[in-house]
Every structure is written in C-alpha cells, then in structure tokens.
Write a protein that holds these residues in place. Sequence first.
Motif, short mmCIF file in Angstrom:
data_model
loop_
_atom_site.label_atom_id
_atom_site.label_comp_id
_atom_site.label_asym_id
_atom_site.label_seq_id
_atom_site.Cartn_x
_atom_site.Cartn_y
_atom_site.Cartn_z
N SER A 112 -2.79 0.33 -6.29
CA SER A 112 -1.62 -0.54 -6.14
C SER A 112 -0.94 -0.75 -7.49
O SER A 112 0.28 -0.68 -7.61
CB SER A 112 -2.08 -1.88 -5.56
N ARG A 113 -1.77 -0.99 -8.48
CA ARG A 113 -1.24 -1.21 -9.83
C ARG A 113 -0.49 0.02 -10.34
O ARG A 113 0.64 -0.08 -10.81
CB ARG A 113 -2.41 -1.53 -10.77
N GLU A 114 -1.12 1.21 -10.18
CA GLU A 114 -0.49 2.44 -10.67
C GLU A 114 0.81 2.72 -9.94
O GLU A 114 1.80 3.12 -10.55
CB GLU A 114 -1.44 3.63 -10.53
N PRO B 262 -6.91 -1.83 -5.32
CA PRO B 262 -6.24 -2.64 -6.34
C PRO B 262 -5.69 -1.79 -7.49
O PRO B 262 -4.56 -1.99 -7.92
CB PRO B 262 -7.35 -3.56 -6.84
N ASN B 263 -6.50 -0.85 -7.95
CA ASN B 263 -6.04 -0.02 -9.06
C ASN B 263 -4.90 0.90 -8.65
O ASN B 263 -3.96 1.12 -9.40
CB ASN B 263 -7.21 0.77 -9.64
N MET C 248 -9.60 6.29 -6.02
CA MET C 248 -9.35 5.13 -6.89
C MET C 248 -9.26 3.93 -5.95
O MET C 248 -8.75 4.05 -4.85
CB MET C 248 -8.03 5.35 -7.63
N SER C 249 -9.78 2.79 -6.41
CA SER C 249 -9.79 1.61 -5.55
C SER C 249 -8.36 1.15 -5.24
O SER C 249 -7.44 1.41 -5.99
CB SER C 249 -10.54 0.48 -6.23
N GLN D 234 -1.52 9.24 -13.23
CA GLN D 234 -0.23 9.08 -12.57
C GLN D 234 0.34 10.44 -12.15
O GLN D 234 0.92 10.58 -11.08
CB GLN D 234 0.74 8.33 -13.49
N SER E 109 -5.15 6.27 -2.17
CA SER E 109 -6.32 5.66 -2.77
C SER E 109 -7.59 6.44 -2.45
O SER E 109 -8.43 6.66 -3.31
CB SER E 109 -6.43 4.23 -2.27
#
Lengths: 150, 150
Positions: B75-77, B72-73, B69-70, B45, B64
């Motif tokens: 987006s999550r972070e 989806p990941n 980092m993909s 982060q 991304s």
Amino acid sequence: MLVTEVNQIVDNQLFQKFVRFITAVHENSKEMTKGIQLESVTPVQYRILEYIYVSEPVTISQISECIDMSMPNMSRELKKLTEKQLCEKITDVHDRRKQYISLSEKGRGMMDQAFREIEVRFMGLMGSLTEEERAEVERALEVLQSKVFR
Amino acid sequence: MLVTEVNQIVDNQLFQKFVRFITAVHENSKEMTKGIQLESVTPVQYRILEYIYVSEPVTISQISECIDMSMPNMSRELKKLTEKQLCEKITDVHDRRKQYISLSEKGRGMMDQAFREIEVRFMGLMGSLTEEERAEVERALEVLQSKVFR
DNA sequence: CCGCTTACTTGTCATTTGATAACTAAAAGG
DNA sequence: CCTTTTAGTTATCAAATGACAAGTAAGCGG
C-alpha cells in the motif's frame, strides 16, 4: 508486405516469448528457493554465498562486480559472513593486497543443503516427464545457454 | 551398476545444467535491465510496475501476493508510485473495497521505453544468429516454458 | 626511493525495505 | 440489524542496503 516487416513481426513475437520466459524463470526460481533462507542470512548475503559457492575462490573485487555492490558495502557484508563463520578470507601469497574468499565448512554445508533442497524440488518437476521429454529439456537448456544466455 | 544409479547420475548432471542455466539467466537479465532504472524508481517499485504492466488491471492484494510483500508495505509503495503519477487507483464499481491499479499514461510510457530498450539488447543477441538458430531458440523457449517453468 | 595505482577497510549517513499493531470502510451472512 | 470477514490504510520501528569520504597497506613503474 516487405520481408523486413515480416521479420519484425517474427522477432517481436520471439521477444514476447522471451519476456514471458524470463518472467517465468524468475517466478519459478523464487518459488524454488522460497523458505531456503537458513540461519539469519539476508537475501543479499544468500546471493553472495551462492556466488562464492559456484565460483570460489574469488577475490572481493570479483564478488563486488558480479553482485553489483560497491566494494565498501561488499566488504561489510563479507565481514558479517565471516563473523557468522560462513566464509573465510585467505590472503594471496604473491599479492598481499588480494583476499581470496571461500566458504567455510559450515558455509559449504549450508549451501550444500540449500542446493539439495532445490534439487529435490527440481526432481519433483522432472519426475513427471518421460525419458524423451527429459532429453528434450536438456537439449533446450543447452541451446539457450549457448545461443542466448552468454 | 544399477539402472537407478545411472538415472541418478543422469539426473544429477541435468540438475547441474539447470543450476548453471538459472544462474546465467539471472546474470543476463540483470545485465539487460541494467541502467534502465528511470525517474527515481527504486528496484522494488520497478518490479511492481513491471508486474502491473503485464497484468493490469490488478488489485492491491494480487500485487502484494505476487511480489511477495505485505499489504501495508505494498500500500505504501503504491501510494508513492501514485504520487509520482506512474499509476492510478480505480475503485471497483461492484465492490467498493477493491482498488484496481493500472499504469498511468506516464507510467505506461516509461515501461514501454524500458521494454523497448530490453528488446534492442535482445535483438542484438538474436541478430548474430541464423534463421534456423532463431527457430531453435524459439523451440527451446517453448519446451522449457511448457515442461519446466510452469 | 617516490609518486601512483590497486585492493580493500572503516565509518557514517540516508534511503529502502520488512514487520507489526491499530485503524476505516465496505461487503457478506446469518 | 449485527457480527464477521475482506480489502485496504496509516503509523511506527527496526533492519538491510546504498552511497560516499577517508583511511591503510601492498604492488608497480620509473
């Protein structure tokens, strides 16, 4: 304008350059080592191997300190690496609490190959430079190494 | 001894210097940023915030790609960071699929502070150098930045 | 010999990170 | 319109990493 203010501005620009430089170095070395990861070795494990490669033989405490990972966790990772036959533990003759770690044949071979690949990429960069430019680069590396980084 | 062999040796030494240099830069910047981690922000982060800080506004795809980092990941972070009120999403007016990310007041404040701390440490290093040495360092940064790292 | 410290191990648990499948909504191009 | 593509989200799962408690075994200092 005071002299200290001038210095402040000069230093601030230098710091900006420094930050941009660090960022570039990180991106670049990430780029260079991308795709090197061989043999089911995780990123942390690769870093550990790299450290052992340049510093062997080292004790587990030393590795733990330099990679900034707790002893228990480092112990666990080294166990995995040992199980993968990438490194070896040798007990110190004079202090049997200490364990010296060094790369195994297999581990050294793997790291040799990794570094050869990195070298190829580095040479690719250097290839497009003239002899003088290369000398300049060498000099710059020395300057920064001696005055900024350690 | 052939000229190519000489070149080989020269280049090899240069590569050794290069490797030592990269290692030193990494150790050093890790050392400098040690203890900066504020506010329950994980390492990844922090890297994301750092990237946004120097490149905002950026789309999620761009982050991304650069942080590797993909989607989806990432987006999550970013969702987590947004929940922590460290950054904000703004939908592009012309293409409502795109989300521009920028730091919030709080996020920018945090990163400003982080960089100020790094700057203090950097100045500590520079302080012990003479004016000429500092100029040398600046020149070296420029040389490497233009010829090696990008 | 005895308590203390050092070097390391084992085990357990929570959190972080990575990978992947399935989804929505908006644009783009016939 | 209608398909395809792009940008991003949500959910789920596995693996990697971090934190910590409790252990062993060897040195060290008296």
